[in-house]
Design a protein around this motif. Structure first.
Motif, PDB file in Angstrom:
ATOM      1  N   ASN A 117     116.875 125.296  63.287  1.00 39.78           N
ATOM      2  CA  ASN A 117     116.095 126.151  62.388  1.00 39.78           C
ATOM      3  C   ASN A 117     114.828 126.671  63.071  1.00 39.78           C
ATOM      4  OD1 ASN A 117     117.918 125.901  60.288  1.00 39.78           O
ATOM      5  ND2 ASN A 117     116.872 124.160  59.357  1.00 39.78           N
ATOM      6  N   ASN A 118     114.125 125.765  63.759  1.00 40.50           N
ATOM      7  CA  ASN A 118     112.923 126.185  64.485  1.00 40.50           C
ATOM      8  C   ASN A 118     113.258 127.222  65.542  1.00 40.50           C
ATOM      9  OD1 ASN A 118     110.068 124.605  64.295  1.00 40.50           O
ATOM     10  ND2 ASN A 118     111.733 123.413  63.397  1.00 40.50           N
ATOM     11  N   HIS A 119     114.350 126.974  66.260  1.00 38.13           N
ATOM     12  CA  HIS A 119     114.749 127.865  67.352  1.00 38.13           C
ATOM     13  C   HIS A 119     114.975 129.283  66.840  1.00 38.13           C
ATOM     14  CE1 HIS A 119     117.602 128.505  71.034  1.00 38.13           C
ATOM     15  NE2 HIS A 119     116.993 129.605  70.691  1.00 38.13           N
ATOM     16  N   VAL A 120     115.811 129.409  65.827  1.00 42.54           N
ATOM     17  CA  VAL A 120     116.179 130.764  65.402  1.00 42.54           C
ATOM     18  C   VAL A 120     114.964 131.504  64.835  1.00 42.54           C
ATOM     19  CG1 VAL A 120     117.148 130.013  63.166  1.00 42.54           C
ATOM     20  CG2 VAL A 120     117.851 132.161  64.120  1.00 42.54           C
ATOM     21  N   ILE A 121     114.178 130.815  64.015  1.00 44.07           N
ATOM     22  CA  ILE A 121     113.060 131.514  63.354  1.00 44.07           C
ATOM     23  C   ILE A 121     111.968 131.881  64.363  1.00 44.07           C
ATOM     24  CG2 ILE A 121     111.244 131.263  61.612  1.00 44.07           C
ATOM     25  CD1 ILE A 121     113.265 129.373  60.099  1.00 44.07           C
ATOM     26  N   ILE A 152     118.228 132.049  54.272  1.00 42.05           N
ATOM     27  CA  ILE A 152     118.492 131.422  52.962  1.00 42.05           C
ATOM     28  C   ILE A 152     119.502 130.301  53.165  1.00 42.05           C
ATOM     29  CG2 ILE A 152     119.440 131.796  50.628  1.00 42.05           C
ATOM     30  CD1 ILE A 152     116.821 133.351  51.039  1.00 42.05           C
ATOM     31  N   MET A 153     119.198 129.136  52.648  1.00 40.02           N
ATOM     32  CA  MET A 153     120.068 127.975  52.887  1.00 40.02           C
ATOM     33  C   MET A 153     121.416 128.130  52.173  1.00 40.02           C
ATOM     34  SD  MET A 153     117.889 125.241  50.575  1.00 40.02           S
ATOM     35  CE  MET A 153     118.136 123.928  51.725  1.00 40.02           C
ATOM     36  N   ALA A 154     122.458 127.488  52.744  1.00 39.36           N
ATOM     37  CA  ALA A 154     123.789 127.588  52.143  1.00 39.36           C
ATOM     38  C   ALA A 154     123.896 126.675  50.923  1.00 39.36           C
ATOM     39  CB  ALA A 154     124.860 127.231  53.170  1.00 39.36           C
ATOM     40  N   ALA A 155     123.310 125.496  51.015  1.00 36.50           N
ATOM     41  CA  ALA A 155     123.318 124.554  49.884  1.00 36.50           C
ATOM     42  C   ALA A 155     122.044 123.733  49.962  1.00 36.50           C
ATOM     43  CB  ALA A 155     124.536 123.643  49.950  1.00 36.50           C
ATOM     44  N   ASN A 156     121.466 123.481  48.793  1.00 41.85           N
ATOM     45  CA  ASN A 156     120.199 122.755  48.777  1.00 41.85           C
ATOM     46  C   ASN A 156     120.414 121.245  48.875  1.00 41.85           C
ATOM     47  OD1 ASN A 156     117.943 121.294  46.981  1.00 41.85           O
ATOM     48  ND2 ASN A 156     117.074 123.012  48.110  1.00 41.85           N
ATOM     49  N   ASN A 157     119.566 120.603  49.650  1.00 44.00           N
ATOM     50  CA  ASN A 157     119.697 119.161  49.901  1.00 44.00           C
ATOM     51  C   ASN A 157     119.327 118.301  48.699  1.00 44.00           C
ATOM     52  OD1 ASN A 157     117.351 120.609  51.054  1.00 44.00           O
ATOM     53  ND2 ASN A 157     116.438 118.575  51.111  1.00 44.00           N
ATOM     54  N   GLU A 158     118.436 118.786  47.834  1.00 46.11           N
ATOM     55  CA  GLU A 158     117.981 117.929  46.725  1.00 46.11           C
ATOM     56  C   GLU A 158     118.854 118.067  45.484  1.00 46.11           C
ATOM     57  OE1 GLU A 158     113.815 117.718  45.838  1.00 46.11           O
ATOM     58  OE2 GLU A 158     113.285 118.220  47.902  1.00 46.11           O
ATOM     59  N   THR A 215     121.467 131.246  57.972  1.00 49.71           N
ATOM     60  CA  THR A 215     121.589 130.259  56.897  1.00 49.71           C
ATOM     61  C   THR A 215     121.522 128.849  57.474  1.00 49.71           C
ATOM     62  OG1 THR A 215     122.798 129.602  54.918  1.00 49.71           O
ATOM     63  CG2 THR A 215     124.157 130.119  56.822  1.00 49.71           C
ATOM     64  N   ASP A 216     120.787 127.998  56.764  1.00 48.39           N
ATOM     65  CA  ASP A 216     120.751 126.576  57.106  1.00 48.39           C
ATOM     66  C   ASP A 216     121.911 125.948  56.326  1.00 48.39           C
ATOM     67  OD1 ASP A 216     120.311 123.907  57.364  1.00 48.39           O
ATOM     68  OD2 ASP A 216     118.267 123.920  56.561  1.00 48.39           O
TER      69      ASP A 216
END
Ligand SMILES: Cc1ncc(COP(=O)(O)O)c(C=O)c1O
Length: 388
Positions: free
Chosen positions: A76-80, A148-154, A177-178
């Motif tokens: 995530n850090n890399h791409v952004i 935008i994330m694919a699915a939320n972790n919480e 997408t994460d």
């Protein structure tokens, strides 16, 4: 005492087959694949096989790159940050994300803001959904990336990434997408999703920790983030984590094979726990979208029952769950995600996440069902000032 692990969105058990390969490539075939002697050369066929398995799990095409990273945080850090750096000096300085992203995305954008980027954090609806029209309305000529994330972790809500990526493509804006919480839980097809970049992490699908990757669509290569040797076609320097990659490969093959089981059996057990709680314990509230949700995730708030106290009591009964909240300095902060969804602050302190895996058994869920009402009753009595 029984020990029951229901915190699989935090991390998963390494599968026995992945653990076996991991050990083998740590102590027997420990050569460096860049070396030209037999120790190094020995590792190459299995490495290739592992990469093939990873490509298959996310349905990458041969022409796409999959950069192996130390996990989703790095991906995530890399791409952004790479896209931000590549756009320095241009007018592309605007980024779009959601207000429920994992901190590895959310905090990275907050950092970019300090460096002068303009970031739009789109608000999700109470169930965690984001509507593609929100993306269309937020895009500007200066937008460099939508993440935008694919699915939320919480809460497990599955976001409409294909529709979002389609809008981005139409406006010639890069889409990321994460997918860390998606792999192994439902089919992920990077090509069909239509994104340019997709992050993932092996320890969320029964692979080892400290290994993951970034899918890069053909023609969308980024500048290297780590400079040094020529590993990974010079896209990421550093001696390859051979045991990790091979372990991730085994886990990827198993995750792909297990998708039907996840959609049927893991979901059935999750639903059994969920229905029991909502029907038998009064004043309980489901967080997230009931339908568009990862099959293993259940986030539920128990009115008048503090989440941290509940976790503690569950732990005393051998049950591991999570609140999704973090200890921020001395103050116990409730979940940023739940608060962003507009859930009452007090109630967000009462939310607990149960996340199952393919190793969760019916007997374990039955045990949780047998002890949970008593725990809640006791904690509610304490919170109302009564005694048991
Ligand atoms: C959605 C999401 N993104 C990113 C991460 C970070 O992954 P890693 O532990 O591989 O750095 C996690 C893990 O908690 C996650 O759930």
């Amino acid at each position: 005492m029984k020990r029951i692990y229901l915190d699989n969105n935090a991390t998963t058990m390494v599968s026995p087959a992945a653990a076996k390969e991991l050990a083998k490539y740590q102590s027997i075939h420990y050569g460096n694949p860049s070396s030209l002697h037999s120790f190094g050369l020995d590792t190459r066929p299995e490495l290739r096989k592992a990469l093939d398995r990873i490509y298959r799990l996310i349905n990458a095409a041969d022409e796409d790159d999959v950069l192996i990273t130390s996990g989703a945080t790095e991906a995530n850090n890399h791409v952004i940050k790479s896209i931000f750096l590549a756009n320095q000096g241009s007018r592309k300085n605007h980024y779009i994300t959601s207000n429920i992203e994992h901190p590895t995305v959310y905090n990275t954008f907050q950092y970019l803001e300090k460096l002068g980027a303009e970031v739009t954090y789109l608000p999700c609806a109470k169930n965690g959904l984001l509507y593609p029209e929100q993306i269309a309305a937020a895009l500007k000529d200066s937008t460099a990336l939508v993440s935008i994330m694919a699915a939320n972790n919480e809460i497990g809500t599955i976001l409409p990434v294909p529709e979002i990526a389609k809008i981005c493509r139409g406006r010639k804006v890069l889409a990321h997408t994460d997918a860390t919480q998606a792999l192994g839980k439902f089919p992920v097809n990077a090509r069909e999703l239509g994104v340019d970049y997709l992050s993932f992490s092996a320890h969320k699908f029964h692979g080892p920790k400290g290994i993951g990757g970034l899918y890069i669509r053909q023609g969308k290569r980024l500048e290297p983030f780590f400079h040094g040797g020529e590993q990974m076609a010079s896209l990421r320097a550093g001696t390859l984590n051979v045991p990790g990659i091979i372990g991730m490969g085994v886990a990827a093959a198993e995750a792909l094979d297990g998708l039907d089981y996840e959609a049927a059996e893991v979901k059935r057990l999750r639903d059994k726990l969920e229905n029991f709680i909502l029907q038998n314990i009064p004043d309980t509230f489901l967080n997230g979208d009931k339908q568009r949700r990862t099959p293993n995730t259940l986030n539920v708030a128990f009115q008048d029952c503090e989440g941290e106290a509940l976790l503690w009591d569950l732990n005393e009964h051998g049950i591991a769950a999570s609140t999704g909240s973090a200890c921020a300095s001395e103050e116990l902060e409730s979940s940023r995600v739940l608060r962003a969804l507009g859930i009452d602050k007090a109630l967000s302190h009462m939310a607990v996440r149960f996340s199952l895996s393919r190793y969760t058994t019916e007997a374990e869920i039955d045990y949780v069902i047998s002890v949970l009402p008593g725990i809640i009753k006791r904690l509610r009595a304490i919170s109302s000032g009564g005694s048991m």
